[in-house]
Design a protein around this motif. Structure first.
Motif, PDB file in Angstrom:
ATOM      1  N   ASP A  58       0.826  -1.220   0.000  1.00  0.00           N
ATOM      2  CA  ASP A  58       0.000   0.000   0.000  1.00  0.00           C
ATOM      3  C   ASP A  58       0.856   1.265   0.000  1.00  0.00           C
ATOM      4  O   ASP A  58       0.486   2.278  -0.579  1.00  0.00           O
ATOM      5  N   GLU A  59       2.004   1.178   0.664  1.00  0.00           N
ATOM      6  CA  GLU A  59       2.898   2.345   0.756  1.00  0.00           C
ATOM      7  C   GLU A  59       3.782   2.505  -0.480  1.00  0.00           C
ATOM      8  O   GLU A  59       4.504   3.496  -0.599  1.00  0.00           O
ATOM      9  N   THR A  60       3.729   1.540  -1.400  1.00  0.00           N
ATOM     10  CA  THR A  60       4.586   1.585  -2.592  1.00  0.00           C
ATOM     11  C   THR A  60       3.732   1.399  -3.843  1.00  0.00           C
ATOM     12  O   THR A  60       3.732   0.337  -4.466  1.00  0.00           O
ATOM     13  N   PRO A  61       2.968   2.431  -4.228  1.00  0.00           N
ATOM     14  CA  PRO A  61       2.076   2.261  -5.379  1.00  0.00           C
ATOM     15  C   PRO A  61       2.854   2.061  -6.682  1.00  0.00           C
ATOM     16  O   PRO A  61       4.002   2.488  -6.793  1.00  0.00           O
TER      17      PRO A  61
ATOM     18  N   TRP B 137       9.714  -1.904  -3.366  1.00  0.00           N
ATOM     19  CA  TRP B 137       9.099  -2.731  -2.328  1.00  0.00           C
ATOM     20  C   TRP B 137      10.072  -3.819  -1.881  1.00  0.00           C
ATOM     21  O   TRP B 137      10.275  -4.043  -0.692  1.00  0.00           O
TER      22      TRP B 137
ATOM     23  N   THR C 204      -0.768  -5.991  -8.228  1.00  0.00           N
ATOM     24  CA  THR C 204      -0.345  -4.596  -8.109  1.00  0.00           C
ATOM     25  C   THR C 204       0.796  -4.264  -9.052  1.00  0.00           C
ATOM     26  O   THR C 204       0.789  -3.234  -9.724  1.00  0.00           O
ATOM     27  N   TYR C 205       1.811  -5.150  -9.090  1.00  0.00           N
ATOM     28  CA  TYR C 205       3.001  -4.864  -9.894  1.00  0.00           C
ATOM     29  C   TYR C 205       3.014  -5.633 -11.214  1.00  0.00           C
ATOM     30  O   TYR C 205       4.026  -5.639 -11.911  1.00  0.00           O
TER      31      TYR C 205
END
Length: 313
Positions: A80-83, A99, A189-190
């Motif tokens: 969440d802290e590394t969009p 991340w 996400t990635y």
């Protein structure tokens, strides 16, 4: 053999020279190794431990289990802290490297939160498996070799006595299941590439173990048969109880088109008459397609906890 034999207590005076963590160079040596025997014994012990049990059933949750879940929650929070960053290519978002760098830096500290002080010397070695278990930061990919590293991480925690025989169900249902959720979030996400994927001929792009343990959960189920897992309604109604169905749900969320086309191997498995046959077949397939394939296993690490020495007993 009993579970006690599978995860022997560690010799108290173990030394951990970091440089001694090596990679597989010789497949025959790997298959004869104590590491292979311990790893496979661990997988099979858990396979028996979850047989016929739902994810939602009652089981013991020890303090180390809680601490492992907290560790995984930390990894989740870092996502969440590394969009993801804006970049031209659709896959392999470079934010994953940011991340991962954080995990690389913090892994030993995270592991130290799970193991008691008198076993602190084991943290550097155990942390190696944790770092290997989340994917490759250069290629931004993830596959069954990374998943195996997480199972090896848990196996090491058993060998040093942090996790015990009566933690079996919690290891799969609480810790491994939480690990899967975090990995799915990473993959989404990635936009991670599948590592060493066999495309349509593989079982799944990313995971294998939840299909093994998930099929064991379904053995002797009164009404769910293998043919039912390709039925969307069955999956939607039962996925919270069964790991196997949770995996199917994730595949159908990620892929479009007919199931028989994008997941041909699984489609074929749905024709197998019983879950115990599915389970046995998947264990054979896991050995052949994952543990005995050089591209998958070449990165597997050895040390004092999972030694490359040939099996003695």
């Amino acid at each position: 053999g009993t579970s006690e034999e599978v995860t022997p207590p560690l010799q108290q005076n173990f030394m951990i020279p970091k440089k001694e963590i090596n990679m597989v160079s010789d497949m025959a040596k790997w298959k004869r190794s104590q590491a292979y025997a311990d790893y496979m014994g661990f997988i099979l012990t858990l396979n028996e431990g979850v047989r016929g049990k739902k994810l939602t059933c009652e089981y013991k949750v020890s303090e180390p289990i809680e601490k492992l879940v907290a560790l995984l929650n930390t990894l989740d929070r870092w996502i969440d802290e590394t969009p993801p960053v804006d970049q031209p290519s659709r896959f392999g978002n470079k934010a994953f490297r940011t991340w991962y760098a954080k995990l690389d830096q913090e892994a030993e500290k995270l592991v130290a939160t799970v193991i008691p002080k008198h076993l602190a010397d084991a943290a550097p070695e155990v942390a190696v498996y944790l770092k290997e278990s989340v994917g490759n930061s250069t290629r931004i990919d993830y596959g069954t070799g990374h998943e195996a590293a997480f199972a090896a991480f848990l196996c090491c925690l058993c060998k040093i006595g942090v996790l015990r025989v009566d933690d079996q169900m919690a290891i799969v249902f609480k810790v491994f299941n939480r690990y899967l959720e975090v990995m799915r979030k990473l993959q989404k996400t990635y936009r991670m590439e599948p590592a060493g994927s066999q495309g349509v001929w593989g079982l799944d792009d990313f995971q294998f173990l939840p299909f093994i343990w998930g099929s064991s959960q379904l053995i002797d189920h009164p009404n769910l048969e293998p043919r039912h897992f390709v039925d969307e309604k069955v999956v939607n109604e039962n996925h919270k109880d069964f790991m196997f169905l949770e995996c199917i749900l994730f595949i159908t969320e990620m892929k479009t088109g007919p199931f028989a086309e994008h997941s041909n191997q699984l489609w074929n498995i749905s024709a197998v008459p019983s879950w115990s046959k599915v389970n046995q077949g998947l264990i054979r397939m896991y050995k052949a397609e994952c543990l005995e394939k050089f591209p998958v296993i070449q990165h597997f690490k050895f040390g004092s906890l999972l030694p490359i020495q040939p099996v003695t007993s």
